[in-house]
Design a protein around this motif. Structure first.
Motif, PDB file in Angstrom:
ATOM      1  N   LEU A  38       9.016   4.431  -7.056  1.00 42.06           N
ATOM      2  CA  LEU A  38       7.838   4.374  -7.478  1.00 42.06           C
ATOM      3  C   LEU A  38       7.316   3.091  -8.092  1.00 42.06           C
ATOM      4  CD1 LEU A  38       8.039   7.820  -9.476  1.00 42.06           C
ATOM      5  CD2 LEU A  38       6.531   7.414  -7.604  1.00 42.06           C
ATOM      6  N   ARG A  39       8.060   2.415  -8.741  1.00 42.67           N
ATOM      7  CA  ARG A  39       7.832   1.037  -9.209  1.00 42.67           C
ATOM      8  C   ARG A  39       7.584   0.134  -8.009  1.00 42.67           C
ATOM      9  NH1 ARG A  39       5.614  -2.582 -10.188  1.00 42.67           N
ATOM     10  NH2 ARG A  39       5.658  -3.899 -11.941  1.00 42.67           N
ATOM     11  N   ALA A  40       8.494   0.158  -7.026  1.00 38.99           N
ATOM     12  CA  ALA A  40       8.302  -0.551  -5.752  1.00 38.99           C
ATOM     13  C   ALA A  40       7.080  -0.555  -5.142  1.00 38.99           C
ATOM     14  CB  ALA A  40       9.306  -0.339  -4.948  1.00 38.99           C
ATOM     15  N   VAL A  41       6.388   0.658  -5.489  1.00 43.10           N
ATOM     16  CA  VAL A  41       5.181   0.799  -4.734  1.00 43.10           C
ATOM     17  C   VAL A  41       4.015  -0.218  -5.216  1.00 43.10           C
ATOM     18  CG1 VAL A  41       2.943   2.233  -4.729  1.00 43.10           C
ATOM     19  CG2 VAL A  41       5.195   3.378  -4.124  1.00 43.10           C
ATOM     20  N   LEU A  42       4.070  -0.594  -6.407  1.00 42.39           N
ATOM     21  CA  LEU A  42       2.979  -1.445  -6.950  1.00 42.39           C
ATOM     22  C   LEU A  42       3.527  -2.925  -6.442  1.00 42.39           C
ATOM     23  CD1 LEU A  42       2.513  -0.580 -10.617  1.00 42.39           C
ATOM     24  CD2 LEU A  42       1.125   0.234  -8.874  1.00 42.39           C
ATOM     25  N   ASP A  43       4.545  -3.114  -6.403  1.00 42.63           N
ATOM     26  CA  ASP A  43       4.934  -4.593  -5.923  1.00 42.63           C
ATOM     27  C   ASP A  43       4.539  -4.802  -4.469  1.00 42.63           C
ATOM     28  OD1 ASP A  43       5.999  -5.117  -8.524  1.00 42.63           O
ATOM     29  OD2 ASP A  43       8.044  -4.580  -7.751  1.00 42.63           O
ATOM     30  N   ALA A  48       1.199  -6.654  -0.143  1.00 42.67           N
ATOM     31  CA  ALA A  48       0.477  -6.325   1.214  1.00 42.67           C
ATOM     32  C   ALA A  48      -0.706  -7.085   1.714  1.00 42.67           C
ATOM     33  CB  ALA A  48       0.289  -4.863   1.276  1.00 42.67           C
ATOM     34  N   PRO A  49      -0.749  -7.342   2.754  1.00 47.90           N
ATOM     35  CA  PRO A  49      -2.102  -8.046   3.165  1.00 47.90           C
ATOM     36  C   PRO A  49      -3.508  -7.286   2.940  1.00 47.90           C
ATOM     37  CG  PRO A  49      -0.746  -7.898   5.029  1.00 47.90           C
ATOM     38  CD  PRO A  49      -0.213  -7.091   3.818  1.00 47.90           C
ATOM     39  N   THR A  50      -4.639  -7.918   2.628  1.00 48.94           N
ATOM     40  CA  THR A  50      -5.644  -7.166   2.132  1.00 48.94           C
ATOM     41  C   THR A  50      -6.234  -6.073   3.247  1.00 48.94           C
ATOM     42  OG1 THR A  50      -7.111  -8.874   2.805  1.00 48.94           O
ATOM     43  CG2 THR A  50      -6.368  -8.832   0.578  1.00 48.94           C
ATOM     44  N   THR A  51      -5.750  -6.304   4.326  1.00 48.45           N
ATOM     45  CA  THR A  51      -6.119  -5.457   5.503  1.00 48.45           C
ATOM     46  C   THR A  51      -5.395  -4.180   5.325  1.00 48.45           C
ATOM     47  OG1 THR A  51      -4.554  -6.468   7.036  1.00 48.45           O
ATOM     48  CG2 THR A  51      -6.715  -7.030   7.370  1.00 48.45           C
ATOM     49  N   VAL A  52      -4.268  -4.256   4.774  1.00 44.27           N
ATOM     50  CA  VAL A  52      -3.512  -3.100   4.510  1.00 44.27           C
ATOM     51  C   VAL A  52      -3.853  -2.280   2.963  1.00 44.27           C
ATOM     52  CG1 VAL A  52      -0.975  -1.933   4.022  1.00 44.27           C
ATOM     53  CG2 VAL A  52      -1.573  -3.796   6.021  1.00 44.27           C
ATOM     54  N   CYS A  53      -3.850  -3.251   2.227  1.00 44.12           N
ATOM     55  CA  CYS A  53      -4.325  -2.628   0.804  1.00 44.12           C
ATOM     56  C   CYS A  53      -5.579  -3.357   0.398  1.00 44.12           C
ATOM     57  CB  CYS A  53      -2.936  -2.710  -0.103  1.00 44.12           C
ATOM     58  SG  CYS A  53      -3.331  -1.807  -1.582  1.00 44.12           S
ATOM     59  N   PRO A  54      -6.632  -3.016   0.617  1.00 40.11           N
ATOM     60  CA  PRO A  54      -7.914  -3.662   0.207  1.00 40.11           C
ATOM     61  C   PRO A  54      -7.869  -3.832  -1.408  1.00 40.11           C
ATOM     62  CG  PRO A  54      -8.296  -2.140   1.889  1.00 40.11           C
ATOM     63  CD  PRO A  54      -7.216  -1.890   1.480  1.00 40.11           C
ATOM     64  N   PRO A  55      -8.651  -4.807  -2.036  1.00 44.26           N
ATOM     65  CA  PRO A  55      -8.695  -5.056  -3.474  1.00 44.26           C
ATOM     66  C   PRO A  55      -8.995  -3.786  -4.179  1.00 44.26           C
ATOM     67  CG  PRO A  55      -9.253  -6.998  -2.500  1.00 44.26           C
ATOM     68  CD  PRO A  55      -9.257  -5.909  -1.452  1.00 44.26           C
ATOM     69  N   PRO A  56     -10.148  -3.236  -3.728  1.00 41.51           N
ATOM     70  CA  PRO A  56     -10.526  -1.781  -4.392  1.00 41.51           C
ATOM     71  C   PRO A  56      -9.284  -0.833  -4.598  1.00 41.51           C
ATOM     72  CG  PRO A  56     -12.186  -2.602  -3.030  1.00 41.51           C
ATOM     73  CD  PRO A  56     -10.969  -3.514  -2.602  1.00 41.51           C
ATOM     74  N   VAL A  57      -8.629  -0.756  -3.558  1.00 43.65           N
ATOM     75  CA  VAL A  57      -7.377   0.428  -3.553  1.00 43.65           C
ATOM     76  C   VAL A  57      -6.228  -0.228  -4.328  1.00 43.65           C
ATOM     77  CG1 VAL A  57      -5.892   1.100  -1.718  1.00 43.65           C
ATOM     78  CG2 VAL A  57      -7.979   1.131  -0.834  1.00 43.65           C
ATOM     79  N   LEU A  58      -6.299  -1.475  -4.307  1.00 50.69           N
ATOM     80  CA  LEU A  58      -5.070  -1.671  -5.126  1.00 50.69           C
ATOM     81  C   LEU A  58      -5.453  -1.711  -6.884  1.00 50.69           C
ATOM     82  CD1 LEU A  58      -2.519  -3.356  -5.663  1.00 50.69           C
ATOM     83  CD2 LEU A  58      -3.644  -5.544  -5.623  1.00 50.69           C
ATOM     84  N   ASP A  59      -6.717  -1.974  -6.996  1.00 53.40           N
ATOM     85  CA  ASP A  59      -7.397  -1.593  -8.404  1.00 53.40           C
ATOM     86  C   ASP A  59      -7.079  -0.263  -8.661  1.00 53.40           C
ATOM     87  OD1 ASP A  59      -8.043  -4.336  -8.706  1.00 53.40           O
ATOM     88  OD2 ASP A  59     -10.054  -4.088  -8.246  1.00 53.40           O
ATOM     89  N   ARG A  60      -7.265   0.751  -7.940  1.00 49.09           N
ATOM     90  CA  ARG A  60      -7.243   1.953  -8.027  1.00 49.09           C
ATOM     91  C   ARG A  60      -5.699   2.476  -8.236  1.00 49.09           C
ATOM     92  NH1 ARG A  60      -8.332   4.273  -3.695  1.00 49.09           N
ATOM     93  NH2 ARG A  60      -6.436   5.064  -2.872  1.00 49.09           N
ATOM     94  N   LEU A  61      -4.828   2.007  -7.388  1.00 51.35           N
ATOM     95  CA  LEU A  61      -3.190   2.256  -7.819  1.00 51.35           C
ATOM     96  C   LEU A  61      -2.894   1.713  -9.157  1.00 51.35           C
ATOM     97  CD1 LEU A  61      -1.758   0.942  -4.483  1.00 51.35           C
ATOM     98  CD2 LEU A  61      -2.046   3.430  -5.168  1.00 51.35           C
ATOM     99  N   TYR A  62      -3.444   0.492  -9.551  1.00 47.12           N
ATOM    100  CA  TYR A  62      -3.353   0.098 -10.993  1.00 47.12           C
ATOM    101  C   TYR A  62      -3.867   0.930 -12.120  1.00 47.12           C
ATOM    102  CZ  TYR A  62      -1.203  -4.709  -9.559  1.00 47.12           C
ATOM    103  OH  TYR A  62      -0.609  -5.218  -8.862  1.00 47.12           O
ATOM    104  N   ALA A  63      -5.083   1.319 -11.722  1.00 43.53           N
ATOM    105  CA  ALA A  63      -5.586   2.713 -12.542  1.00 43.53           C
ATOM    106  C   ALA A  63      -4.799   3.788 -12.740  1.00 43.53           C
ATOM    107  CB  ALA A  63      -7.213   2.851 -12.259  1.00 43.53           C
ATOM    108  N   ASP A  64      -4.433   4.198 -11.510  1.00 44.12           N
ATOM    109  CA  ASP A  64      -3.441   5.456 -11.543  1.00 44.12           C
ATOM    110  C   ASP A  64      -2.236   5.346 -11.977  1.00 44.12           C
ATOM    111  OD1 ASP A  64      -5.261   6.781  -9.896  1.00 44.12           O
ATOM    112  OD2 ASP A  64      -4.303   6.273  -7.984  1.00 44.12           O
TER     113      ASP A  64
END
Length: 463
Positions: A38-43, A48-64
């Motif tokens: 689970l912790r490895a997901v954040l890393d 990951a390239p922004t084409t794979v994990c765009p900044p808004p998606v990354l922000d939501r992961l951090y919020a989750d």
């Protein structure tokens, strides 16, 4: 002695037993692995390239993740119930695979990425933490893992949880209100809310076992037929009542095979995933009418169609939980260095098996032979006693046909040798109470016939 697993625990597990201490070693190791993944997901998401994990998606992961941390501060056990749910295992492995793939991300990655929101919301609800979330439907349902799902027509839904009350607002539809109960379940009078059915705890101090027909990760992408399993089903009220009635008899039926059978189910079993009956079979038929399995990445889950009788469900749990034990043990310590080539005869399969599959099958069938012998010795009525002796004799003869291959392997490690030696000890201990001669003769004839057919089908492969 391996510091990860004491010899005492290895001997217990080799006899297909294991008390709370020995089983606890396996559970703690699996839980630790889940937290690391689970912790490895954040890393992985951050790298990951922004084409794979765009900044808004990354922000939501951090919020989750922040919501998970807040929920854990409020009620650690409640959050671990969600994070250690077996179906979170397939999800996190799928997500990590998509984030770290050297090729293009798969089509399931967006859904995998948003599922953390559902997990965090479920954890917050269990922990009694206020939260809001935007949840996307999959296949017409919005899932809250371990709690239930909402049937929706279209679009994402807005969820607000405050003080034990959950409001869900589908796009273009009326709101749904549900409430958290003291036992951790969520109930609602609205028929769009489909709760997970909690099967009562097997022993005091342990939790209920979810009968989970709702989690989107329960079937592993539809690959079950390759392993002889039918697809997962969603239950109607009649089927839920039938499962509950079957489960109500599990405690005495498991105990009939020895106290250790009840303990291993109480410690290891974290959910049951209901499967449909195999094609062409009836719900109350025997033999091929039943199928069951486990998934290595879903520790604690047993996938099963509803057996014809409660005692066969008890034996199914015995059988499948041995796979759970041995798979977890194999991740904690190396048991052998044999290659994965499928070439060995196994009386319970028509195809050649790799050494590890042979060990897995022999281990689970040895436990079944032990269960049915103990059940037969304690049975008061003739019919169930006769049935149990027949099952015992068949399983024991099947194990006896492959034990020489396991014992003769030069690829066993010290720990693997200790495990197999204890399996042999249990096998011979069952000689103290042999089955009636007729059952033994039929079992021997059955295994001999299966071997001849296997040789004809597979030629000169190793036996």
């Amino acid at each position: 002695m391996n510091p990860a697993i004491p010899d005492r625990a290895l001997r217990e597990l080799g006899r297909t037993e294991g008390g709370t201490d020995s089983l606890g070693l396996l559970v703690r190791d699996q839980d630790t692995r889940r937290l690391v993944l689970l912790r490895a997901v954040l890393d992985a998401a951050a790298a990951a390239p922004t084409t794979v994990c765009p900044p808004p998606v990354l922000d939501r992961l951090y919020a989750d993740w922040s919501l998970l941390e807040a929920a854990e501060r409020a009620d650690r056990a409640a959050v671990r119930t969600v994070l250690f749910h077996p179906m979170a295992g397939p999800w996190v492995q799928s997500l990590l695979g998509g984030l770290t793939s050297v090729t293009a991300a798969g089509p399931g990655l967006p859904a995998d990425l948003t599922h953390l929101t559902a997990l965090a919301a479920a954890a917050a609800i269990r922990a009694g933490v206020r939260c809001t979330a935007r949840l996307a439907p999959r296949g017409g349902f919005v899932s809250l893992p371990t709690l239930g799902a909402v049937r929706v027509d279209s679009g994402p839904v807005e969820l607000v949880h405050i003080a034990g009350e959950m409001a869900i607002r589908p796009a273009g539809g009326p709101s749904l209100v549900a409430r958290t109960q003291p036992d951790g379940t969520v109930t609602s009078a609205d028929p769009r809310w489909l709760p997970v059915l909690p099967l009562p705890a097997l022993l005091p101090g342990t939790g209920p076992v979810p009968l989970d027909d709702l989690d989107p990760y329960r079937t592993g992408g539809g690959g079950l037929p390759r392993h002889g399993l039918s697809m997962a089903v969603r239950m109607d009220d009649h089927e839920r009542k039938a499962w509950a009635a079957c489960w109500s008899q599990m405690e005495p039926l498991l105990r009939a095979g020895g106290e250790h059978r009840l303990i291993e189910a109480a410690v290891l079993l974290r959910c049951v995933v209901p499967l449909g009956h195999p094609p062409g079979s009836g719900a109350d038929a025997g033999g091929a009418a039943h199928c069951s399995g486990t998934r290595r990445e879903a520790f604690g889950a047993v996938l099963s169609s509803r057996p014809a009788t409660p005692v066969y469900f008890a034996s199914t749990l015995v059988h499948e939980l041995q796979h759970t034990k041995l798979a977890a043990l194999g991740e904690l310590v190396t048991l052998h260095h044999e290659d994965p080539v499928p070439r060995h005869f196994a009386p319970w399969r028509s195809d050649p098996r790799p050494f590890d599959g042979l060990l897995q099958g022999a281990y689970s069938h040895l436990a079944l032979a032990d269960y049915w012998q103990r059940y037969a010795l304690g049975a008061q009525r003739v019919t169930p006693r006769d049935m149990a002796w027949a099952e015992h004799a068949r399983c024991r003869e099947q194990v006896g046909a492959v034990l020489p291959v396991l014992a003769g392997s030069a690829g066993l490690t010290r720990e693997g040798r200790l495990l197999v030696n204890e399996m042999i000890t249990l096998y011979h201990r069952m000689d103290d109470c042999p089955p009636p001669p007729g059952h033994l003769a039929r079992a021997q004839a059955y295994v001999s016939t299966v071997k001849v057919i296997w040789q004809q089908r597979n030629g000169s492969r190793r036996q």
